[in-house]
Design an enzyme around this catalytic site. Structure first.
Site, short mmCIF file in Angstrom:
data_model
loop_
_atom_site.label_atom_id
_atom_site.label_comp_id
_atom_site.label_asym_id
_atom_site.label_seq_id
_atom_site.Cartn_x
_atom_site.Cartn_y
_atom_site.Cartn_z
N ARG A 46 0.84 -1.20 0.00
CA ARG A 46 0.00 0.00 0.00
C ARG A 46 0.87 1.25 0.00
NH1 ARG A 46 2.52 2.19 3.24
NH2 ARG A 46 2.56 1.93 5.51
N GLY A 147 8.53 1.40 3.23
CA GLY A 147 7.36 2.14 3.67
C GLY A 147 6.13 1.84 2.85
N ASP A 194 -2.06 -0.94 7.61
CA ASP A 194 -1.42 -1.73 6.56
C ASP A 194 -2.20 -3.00 6.25
OD1 ASP A 194 0.44 0.24 6.85
OD2 ASP A 194 1.94 -1.01 7.82
N LYS A 238 11.50 -2.31 9.99
CA LYS A 238 10.82 -2.29 11.28
C LYS A 238 11.35 -3.35 12.24
CE LYS A 238 6.44 -0.26 9.86
NZ LYS A 238 4.98 -0.47 9.73
#
Length: 466
Positions: A46, A147, A194, A238
């Protein structure tokens, strides 16, 4: 096969890439496991257009699913073991047994995302009984640590494979809730954007997504604009330092709620919850909320002692019970203190921008692209200055987009690296790609990467292809 190629494959080169990915994945499956009957599922990444770090605070976001996705070829096993391999050999495969509480691999292991999906489904059903194992091969073309939510797309795709092999279904909205909660397995205190857009995305539309519970509203992008995404090539993994920085901001927002709630004159130190609860119950709207933040919170960073004194609790309680992530991790006092005021100001102002964007894009006003672009620009400034999730490279990419003539440019995703998103005039993609390449990628010695910039249209959410 024609059905598969029609999904997010309007251009011939995209269709050919999809065909080659499928052939390659099936070949790896047959080589690793055996030629047998399989299912194929996908889950898209996304791009978030506006609404950064608002979801875990209870406020809405406005993302769209993209044509880059995670593709899984899966077949049933004869036991309760999940085995997995990747089309990229450097991602070492593995296996694990389905059990009520699945122990994680070491931090950073990509197999934990499959375990996260499995554990999330088991927690939802309350038992692992009757859950059949499977073998899977994964192919992804969502750039990692960009991201663009490759990790959530992977988790969702793994869940779709488990459901397909076991002949089970879950309502998509419920599945989005389940997958958002399962993210805590890998130590992320995320809010659910997400996973929600990966599952609920609609071709041709972006979504305004509200949370707790999840609700969606279709939003139409300006007809005179296209979406261009540019990868800074700064990794925002992450699983590493970005995870700590991300979780730090969730703690700072938690502290903001408790301080604002207490300073509103409420009796006792209520259990910490989301900024949205304070906004909805203790303010009269965005102007009032921003005024209360400006007047009630101090500009400098909060020490643990300052937090304890403001809440009327011990320093030990403040350190161990207030400065705590959703995943139960105690966050030590950072150098310079917890930046509570700036974080709260960003969240409230960003939530307002999401609401304003929704009204604008679904309304009848003219010059939608210019007006939405301005909101995107304001969002980036807030992300950069108040939430401090930008970096030199992201700022340079935003400036390159603006210099090329974008309506609006901003970082997208968690920040700390990754991508920027640009609202550009319709049909001007090649021109913008060239200008941004010359302004950013050449000076940063990144022209060796062939996969730096992407033109995206809103894509369909996750599901079984066949």
């Amino acid at each position: 096969m024609e059905v598969l190629l029609s999904v997010n494959a309007q251009a011939a080169d995209v269709a050919e890439e999809a065909r080659q990915r499928l052939i390659n994945s099936i070949t790896v499956y047959e080589t690793t496991f055996a030629p047998e009957e399989v299912v194929v599922v996908r889950a898209p990444g996304r791009v978030n257009l506006i609404g950064e770090h608002t979801d875990y605070n209870g406020f809405p976001v406005m993302p769209m699913a993209i044509s880059r996705d995670m593709l899984i070829v899966a077949g049933a096993s004869k036991d309760n073991v999940i085995s997995f391999a990747n089309v990229i050999p450097s991602f070492q495969g593995g296996s694990f047994t389905i059990e009520r509480n699945i122990p994680p691999y070491q931090g950073g292991d990509w197999g934990n995302y499959i375990k996260s999906a499995t554990q999330g489904l088991i927690d939802f059903w309350g038992t692992e009984e009757g859950l059949q194992g499977l073998k899977m091969v994964i192919d992804g073309n969502v750039p990692l640590a960009s991201g663009l939510s490759s990790s959530a797309a992977f988790t969702v795709a793994a869940a779709e494979a488990i459901l397909a092999i076991n002949g089970r279904t879950i309502d998509p909205v419920v599945l989005a809730e389940v997958m958002a909660k399962s993210d805590h397995y890998v130590g992320m205190a995320s809010g659910g954007m997400d996973q929600s857009i990966s599952i609920l995305g609609q071709a041709g539309k972006c979504l305004k997504i509200d949370f707790y519970p999840i609700r969606t509203k279709l939003v139409t992008l300006p007809k005179e604009a296209d979406i261009l995404v540019c990868h800074s090539r700064v990794k925002a993994a992450k699983a590493g330092n970005a995870r700590v920085a991300y979780n730090m901001r969730t703690v700072e927002c938690r502290i903001a709620y408790m301080l604002l709630h207490k300073l509103a004159g409420k009796a006792g130190a209520k259990e910490p919850t989301m900024l949205y609860d304070w906004f909805a119950n203790e303010t009269e709207g965005f102007d009032d909320a921003l005024n209360k933040i400006e007047t009630a919170l101090v500009d400098e960073g909060y020490t643990v002692k300052m937090i304890a004194d403001a809440l009327g609790v011990s320093e030990e309680y403040a350190a161990k019970e207030v400065c705590l992530t959703k995943t139960g991790e105690v966050m030590p006092e950072p150098q310079g203190g917890f930046q509570v005021k700036k974080r709260a100001r960003h969240v409230i102002s960003e939530a307002r921008r999401v609401e304003d964007s929704t009204a604008l894009l679904n309304g009848d006003s003219e010059n939608k692209a210019e007006a939405f672009g301005l909101l995107m620009d304001q969002s980036h400034a807030s992300c950069r200055d108040d939430y401090e999730i930008s970096c030199e490279e992201l700022n340079a990419l935003v400036e390159a987009g603006k210099a090329a003539g974008s309506y609006g440019s901003r970082l997208t995703g968690a920040g700390f690296g990754g991508c920027t998103v640009h609202l550009i005039p319709k049909g001007k993609g090649p021109e913008f790609i060239k200008k941004i390449h010359e302004a950013y990628y050449l000076p940063h010695d990144l022209d060796g990467y062939a996969d730096n910039q992407y033109l995206f249209a809103p894509a369909q959410g996750a599901g079984k292809l066949f």
